[in-house]
Design an enzyme around this catalytic site. Sequence first.
Site, PDB file in Angstrom:
ATOM      1  CG  ASP A 201       2.014 -27.925  30.452  1.00 53.65           C
ATOM      2  OD1 ASP A 201       1.221 -27.854  29.497  1.00 53.65           O
ATOM      3  OD2 ASP A 201       2.425 -29.015  30.901  1.00 53.65           O
ATOM      4  N   GLY A 227       2.234 -21.060  28.051  1.00 53.81           N
ATOM      5  CA  GLY A 227       2.583 -20.891  26.649  1.00 53.81           C
ATOM      6  C   GLY A 227       2.370 -22.158  25.851  1.00 53.81           C
ATOM      7  CG  ASP A 228       1.278 -23.850  21.438  1.00 50.14           C
ATOM      8  OD1 ASP A 228       2.234 -24.609  21.199  1.00 50.14           O
ATOM      9  OD2 ASP A 228       0.188 -23.929  20.847  1.00 50.14           O
ATOM     10  CG  PHE A 229       5.674 -27.213  23.716  1.00 47.08           C
ATOM     11  CD1 PHE A 229       5.257 -27.841  22.563  1.00 47.08           C
ATOM     12  CD2 PHE A 229       5.423 -27.824  24.937  1.00 47.08           C
ATOM     13  CE1 PHE A 229       4.597 -29.056  22.603  1.00 47.08           C
ATOM     14  CE2 PHE A 229       4.754 -29.045  24.999  1.00 47.08           C
ATOM     15  CZ  PHE A 229       4.343 -29.656  23.823  1.00 47.08           C
ATOM     16  CG  HIS A 247       6.038 -40.283  24.015  1.00 47.64           C
ATOM     17  ND1 HIS A 247       6.091 -41.305  24.929  1.00 47.64           N
ATOM     18  CD2 HIS A 247       5.210 -39.343  24.552  1.00 47.64           C
ATOM     19  CE1 HIS A 247       5.313 -41.019  25.956  1.00 47.64           C
ATOM     20  NE2 HIS A 247       4.770 -39.840  25.751  1.00 47.64           N
TER      21      HIS A 247
END
Length: 341
Positions: A201, A227-229, A247
């Site tokens: 996250d 991190g950035d997914f 969502h």
Amino acid sequence: MSTTTPTPSARPLIELGTSFWRGKTLLSAVEIGLFTELGDGSCTAEELRAKLDLHPRAASHFLDALVALDVLERTDGRYRNTEASAYFLDENKDTYLGGWMRQASAHLFRAWGGLTESLRTGKPFIGWDSADYFERLYEDMDERRNFIAAMDAWTTHIARELAAGVDWSRHHDFVDVGGARGNLSAWLVKAQPHLSGTVFDRPELEPLFAEHMARHGTAEQVRFVTGDFFTESLPEADVLIFGHILHDWDDDERRALVARAYESVRPGGVVVIYDRMIDDDRRRNVTGLLGCLNLLVVTPGGSEYTVAECRAYAAAAGFGETTTLPLYDGLETAVIARKAG
């Protein structure tokens, strides 16, 4: 002989049109800590009025409305929690759901006031119509804590159901993608002690993660990776979990995230995706369908989606066999998709 058609009752429409009265009454009760104040005991109206700083004009009407809504009981002039409100709405219990309800009272209730505008513009009423949605959400530490507590209200219960409903015997580790401060991970490793976990996250959540793991005693079993997914590789594991993540994004972004999951799940592993998924016929799951409108007023592109759509995301990514697992008394659905060994 003439026949007349009975006049339909207006009551269902009137009650539906004013159903926000019921919802806000419950949310305000949570917001002022009524159920926590009662705990497992009882109080008179006057005692509660003094403890909660309620106005004399409001107190008895408010408390008796909650009795009529079946979230309080009243015997001989003393009020107490029902079994359900004591279990879910007392902040001193692990099963507390009020964190989510406080968030709903503070933000969602206001945002829904702009639904008509959002229906015409397609934009969230809160005005965060950009990719910086989570930067804005997390920029204030108090807001960050409140939002995470709201999410924990769900994951505490879901973790226990996932621990029992997924076959973990063939798996050794998992990654909770967007797992915030690791609440789901903590409960999962306590239920399945052979597992180790990773929370992936944003960096601003790492201090909250460290606090939470220390509180649960799970710091040795769960680590945090920043991190950035969307832009960075996800950590490799036997199981990747996407809980209340897909969502928040549009259809193309959901497909991209599941494809990234496929690259990081080891052969024979699974991806577990859970959300308030809609039934494929889009008729029965009122919570899921209203959830789409909720995401309309608070996110730039999010919505709930059907189970069939989730299966399609998994198939397009390369996953094979899929199964579904109802969660949280049917309010949530998990799709579990396996990668060939």
